[in-house]
Each structure stands twice: as structure tokens, then as C-alpha cells.
Design an enzyme around this catalytic site. Structure first.
Site, short mmCIF file in Angstrom:
data_model
loop_
_atom_site.label_atom_id
_atom_site.label_comp_id
_atom_site.label_asym_id
_atom_site.label_seq_id
_atom_site.Cartn_x
_atom_site.Cartn_y
_atom_site.Cartn_z
N HIS A 37 0.47 -3.46 9.29
CA HIS A 37 1.92 -3.32 9.07
C HIS A 37 2.59 -2.67 10.26
O HIS A 37 1.97 -1.88 10.99
CB HIS A 37 2.20 -2.48 7.82
CG HIS A 37 1.92 -3.18 6.54
ND1 HIS A 37 2.75 -4.15 6.01
CD2 HIS A 37 0.89 -3.05 5.66
CE1 HIS A 37 2.24 -4.60 4.88
NE2 HIS A 37 1.11 -3.95 4.64
N HIS B 154 0.84 -1.19 0.00
CA HIS B 154 0.00 0.00 0.00
C HIS B 154 0.88 1.24 0.00
O HIS B 154 0.63 2.19 -0.77
CB HIS B 154 -0.91 0.02 1.24
CG HIS B 154 -2.18 -0.74 1.08
ND1 HIS B 154 -2.22 -2.12 1.03
CD2 HIS B 154 -3.48 -0.33 0.98
CE1 HIS B 154 -3.48 -2.52 0.90
NE2 HIS B 154 -4.25 -1.45 0.86
#
Length: 400
Positions: free
Chosen positions: A216, A169
Site C-alpha cells: 500500500h 488491513h
């Protein structure tokens, strides 16, 4: 330095960021981010599957959406309840996370092609394809697990079986926003500072959303952004050459299909199923189809959208211009979605007949010989229709 990297890779900074933004595990909504003892206890249960990626390999990835004060399925079939105390951050970062999903790519990139500039769109799609492939492969080579839950609250489940480093991302957001800035700053008259701020805000929101959703670590996000920045620096000096070759080389269509297919079939093998191979095939397929479309447009003079006025500066948005832009977009998206739906059904049906499996058999659809051609043919058709079929339809409807 090693201690700093260890801290950035740990789950605690992510948990603290979530608590600061008003996201708590159920039962901890009045507390802070948890102390070191909490983190130690979480690390101690790693082998029981509380860390995604490595720990999730023993279970299939789940999917679904729940309300803000909801329940998320945790590892090994457990459930994780969470409390949202700040809905502004919740919806801001959920929206920002969607800017790194298929729904954004399948709308924004074609929009640029249909309404802004072909050359800008070409560069963005090529950079996006290269950056995402490197990011996806890096995950399955490095095999760094995602943050622990607990202490982290996880708001997404589709990627639960994937590894974490780097954040794709973050890579995609950095690549798309800054490649758009670089590609347009010399063609259109607008303040460079304004474009730089826009690119920075866009990429930062997406990066922060990966921490908020618990998918993350800080190091994953920083690493993803830095890798993407390095790739942009390396690609920038040669992207005009690449663009010229893609438009004029007679072998472009063959190489645009053959090279991505070879990469997909030789994707790094894992001991368990992960959606990374399928996602990578989707990205490379869409890029391959679009690249073939670019070549066809250049060779056979498919109508180009008028952009002479744009190069002098972005025009004022008039009601007529707004109607044309929206009409192009909705007509194009309708064609793209219909193409995707039709090709999915056709390709999956043919593969089911060839390999003798039911259409609804999820395990069969995850096999290499099924997943790669299924996704590659589907999304290469989407890319081709977006760059060739949609412009022809726009001309037919008088939207050029």
C-alpha cells in the site's frame, strides 16, 4: 494540498520506508530509496503491468512464502529478488501483517467470546464486518492501483490482483483495537491511557506493515485508518441499539443471512478476477453465522461464560485460570478448524456436482455462482459453531 496527496499516493515514500528498515531490491542493497528519476522510469512502465491492481488484471494472483533473502514473482511472470539487512523489522512487520489476516480473525475474535465477554465480542464482530465490507467495496469502486514494483519490493502475492485504496488491513486494525477499547473501558477497571496506547500501537504496527510489505501507499494506509475511525464514530452512538435488535428481534436470523448474501451476490463487478469478492463473502459469512449464534444464545439460554468478577477488574492470572482459558481456546479452535475443513469439503463437493466441475478446477471455483455459496456457507457455519457449538462443548467438558 494536491501536491501533498500526490506524494502520499506515490511509490517513493514506500520505497524509502523499506530502505530505512533494511529491505532492498537485489542489486540496490547498498543504496537509498532511489531518486526521482528512478520513480519516473518505474511510472513509465506502468502499462507493462508493474503496478498491482490495474496492471495485475492480466495475470492470476500467485501465492506462496519465501525465505527473507528470497525471490518474489513479479508482474507478467517476472521475478523480484530482494535483500533483508534488518531481520528485526522483517519479522516484526511480517508478524504485524498477519494481524490483518484470516488466521488472526479466526483466533482472536472467538477468544474474546470464549474468555472475556460476549457483549464485547458481539460489538467487535459487527463493527469488523461493517468496516471490512465498506473497505473491500471501496477498493473495487475507486480502483486505485497499488505501489509500483520497482522501486517498491513486494513481499506478498496473494492480493496482487487487488486494488489498493483503502488499506483494509489498516481499517480492520483500527476498528478491532479501538472497538475493543471502547467496549471494555466502561466495563472493566483498567487505565484508559494504557488501553489507548495498546490500541494505537496495535493499529500503527499493522499500518506500517502494509508499507514494509510494499502492498500500500501511505495514502492508502492513512485513508483506511481514517475511514475506519469515522465509521466507529458513526456506529458508537447506535451500537447498543443494534446489539439489542440482534439479540431480540425475531427476524434477526433471516435478515442476518439474507442481507449479507444479497450484498455478496451484488458485489461490484470487475473485468478480471480479484480475491476481494471471495474475502468479502468470507467476512460477511462469518459475521452472519456469528450473529445467528448470538440470537440463538439469547433466545434459548445457551450457557454464558461467568464474567461477574471481570467487571470489577481483570483478575490476576493464576495457574488454574490460565489452564481453563487455554483449554477453552484450544478446544474451541479445534472445533472451528474441523468445522471449516468439513464444510469446505461438503459444500465444494455439492457445488461441483451441481455445476459439473472438478474439485481442483480453480477457474470454476472463482465463478460467482460457486464462490459466493461456497465461502458463505462455509464461514457462516464457522461463525455459528464458534458461538453455539463451542460453548455447549465447553459446558460438557466442565470449562464454563
Amino acid at each position: 494540498m494536491a501536491r501533498l496527496l500526490g506524494t502520499l499516493r506515490s511509490s517513493q515514500p514506500v520505497a524509502r520506508f523499506q530502505r530505512c528498515c533494511g529491505l532492498f531490491p537485489d542489486g540496490e542493497e547498498g543504496g537509498g530509496g532511489g531518486g526521482d528519476d528512478d520513480d519516473d522510469r518505474a511510472e513509465g512502465v506502468l502499462d507493462r503491468g508493474t503496478r498491482n491492481g490495474a496492471g495485475a488484471q492480466r495475470r492470476p494472483a500467485a501465492a506462496g512464502r519465501d525465505p527473507p533473502n528470497g525471490v518474489r514473482s513479479g508482474p507478467q511472470g517476472c521475478t523480484q529478488k530482494y535483500i533483508v539487512k534488518n531481520y528485526f523489522y522483517y519479522y516484526l512487520f511480517k508478524f504485524s501483517a498477519a494481524l490483518g489476516e484470516e488466521i488472526f480473525y479466526i483466533t482472536f475474535l472467538p477468544f474474546i467470546y470464549w474468555n472475556i465477554d460476549h457483549s464485547v465480542s458481539r460489538r467487535m464482530i459487527i463493527v469488523w464486518s461493517i468496516v471490512m465490507y465498506i473497505g473491500q467495496v471501496s477498493k473495487d469502486i475507486l480502483k486505485w492501483p497499488r505501489p509500483l514494483s520497482p522501486p517498491v519490493v513486494k513481499l506478498e502475492l496473494r492480493t496482487v490482483a487487488e486494488y489498493g485504496m483503502p488499506s483494509t488491513h489498516a481499517m480492520a486494525a483500527t476498528a478491532i483495537s479501538f472497538s475493543f477499547l471502547i467496549a471494555t473501558v466502561n466495563q472493566y477497571k483498567y487505565p484508559f491511557e494504557l488501553g489507548l496506547i495498546g490500541a494505537f500501537v496495535f493499529s500503527t504496527l499493522v499500518c506500517l506493515s502494509r508499507l514494509y510489505t510494499g502492498m500500500h501507499t501511505v495514502l492508502d494506509v492513512i485513508g483506511g485508518a481514517l475511514i475506519s475511525a469515522v465509521l466507529l464514530v458513526l456506529l458508537y452512538p447506535v451500537w447498543d441499539v443494534i446489539d439489542h435488535l440482534l439479540l431480540t428481534n425475531p427476524f434477526c436470523p433471516l435478515l442476518s443471512i439474507a442481507v449479507p448474501l444479497i450484498l455478496c451476490y451484488n458485489y461490484p463487478k470487475l473485468d478480471y478476477y480479484s480475491p476481494t469478492r471471495g474475502d468479502t463473502t468470507t467476512i460477511l459469512g462469518a459475521g452472519a453465522g456469528a450473529t445467528v449464534g448470538f440470537w440463538l444464545n439469547n433466545q434459548y439460554a445457551v450457557p454464558a461464560y461467568p464474567s461477574k468478577g471481570f467487571h470489577l477488574g481483570f483478575p490476576l492470572i493464576t495457574s488454574k485460570l490460565a489452564v481453563v482459558v487455554l483449554a477453552r481456546f484450544f478446544v474451541g479452535i479445534l472445533v472451528v478448524l474441523l468445522t471449516r475443513r468439513l464444510m469446505k469439503s461438503m459444500v465444494l463437493g455439492m457445488l461441483g456436482y451441481r455445476y459439473k466441475f472438478a474439485i481442483g478446477d480453480l477457474e470454476a471455483r472463482r465463478r460467482l455462482e460457486v464462490e459466493v455459496p461456497y465461502k458463505f456457507i462455509t464461514y457462516s457455519s464457522v461463525g455459528l459453531s464458534a458461538t453455539v457449538l463451542v460453548p455447549l462443548l465447553h459446558e460438557l467438558l466442565g470449562l464454563m
